[in-house]
Design a protein around this motif. Structure first.
Motif, PDB file in Angstrom:
ATOM      1  N   PHE A   3       0.964  -1.112   0.134  1.00 19.47           N
ATOM      2  CA  PHE A   3      -0.097   0.044  -0.134  1.00 19.47           C
ATOM      3  C   PHE A   3       0.908   1.192   0.071  1.00 19.47           C
ATOM      4  CE2 PHE A   3      -2.397   3.428   2.421  1.00 19.47           C
ATOM      5  CZ  PHE A   3      -3.870   3.105   1.913  1.00 19.47           C
ATOM      6  N   GLU A  33      -2.299   0.046  -4.724  1.00 17.57           N
ATOM      7  CA  GLU A  33      -2.206  -1.295  -3.877  1.00 17.57           C
ATOM      8  C   GLU A  33      -1.851  -2.391  -4.663  1.00 17.57           C
ATOM      9  OE1 GLU A  33      -5.417  -2.002  -0.579  1.00 17.57           O
ATOM     10  OE2 GLU A  33      -6.208  -1.574  -2.264  1.00 17.57           O
ATOM     11  N   LYS A  76      -3.536   2.585   6.327  1.00 18.26           N
ATOM     12  CA  LYS A  76      -2.526   1.683   5.862  1.00 18.26           C
ATOM     13  C   LYS A  76      -2.339   0.547   7.119  1.00 18.26           C
ATOM     14  CE  LYS A  76       2.382   1.764   4.155  1.00 18.26           C
ATOM     15  NZ  LYS A  76       3.294   2.965   4.088  1.00 18.26           N
ATOM     16  N   HIS A  79      -4.855  -2.116   6.357  1.00 18.21           N
ATOM     17  CA  HIS A  79      -4.703  -2.860   5.049  1.00 18.21           C
ATOM     18  C   HIS A  79      -3.147  -3.683   5.052  1.00 18.21           C
ATOM     19  CE1 HIS A  79      -7.979  -0.500   3.636  1.00 18.21           C
ATOM     20  NE2 HIS A  79      -7.880  -1.226   2.318  1.00 18.21           N
ATOM     21  N   SER A  80      -2.421  -3.512   5.917  1.00 27.45           N
ATOM     22  CA  SER A  80      -1.073  -3.946   5.837  1.00 27.45           C
ATOM     23  C   SER A  80      -1.012  -5.527   6.712  1.00 27.45           C
ATOM     24  CB  SER A  80      -0.096  -3.307   6.842  1.00 27.45           C
ATOM     25  OG  SER A  80      -0.349  -3.384   8.093  1.00 27.45           O
TER      26      SER A  80
END
Length: 88
Positions: A3, A33, A76, A79-80
């Motif tokens: 991301f 992404e 972030k 989404h990591s």
């Protein structure tokens, strides 16, 4: 999953309609992404705000962009990939 933020731009800002000393605006962000081999680029318009009172124009821009950076860091983190946990 990766991301990354490609670009960040303050689109517009101004005083809040009812709260004195608060500035509001919109920051446009371009994001890339990568997930399961697919690369996706998209844009987000983030609503931002800052309680900064009457300060110079540059400080308002900095405060609003800082709020956008805080929102992006939270996004972030969601989404990591989670860190592996040790088995108990």
């Amino acid at each position: 999953m990766s991301f990354e933020v490609l670009a960040c731009q303050l689109m517009h800002f101004g005083p809040h309609a009812t709260i004195a000393g608060r500035m509001t605006g919109v920051v446009r962000v371009r994001i890339r992404e990568q997930f399961q081999g697919n690369v996706t680029e998209y844009g987000l318009d983030l609503p931002v705000r800052a309680d900064c009172g009457k300060v110079p124009h540059e400080q308002v821009r900095t405060a609003l962009l800082t709020h956008a950076a805080h929102q992006l860091n939270k996004l972030k983190a969601r989404h990591s990939d989670p860190l592996p946990a040790a088995a108990e």
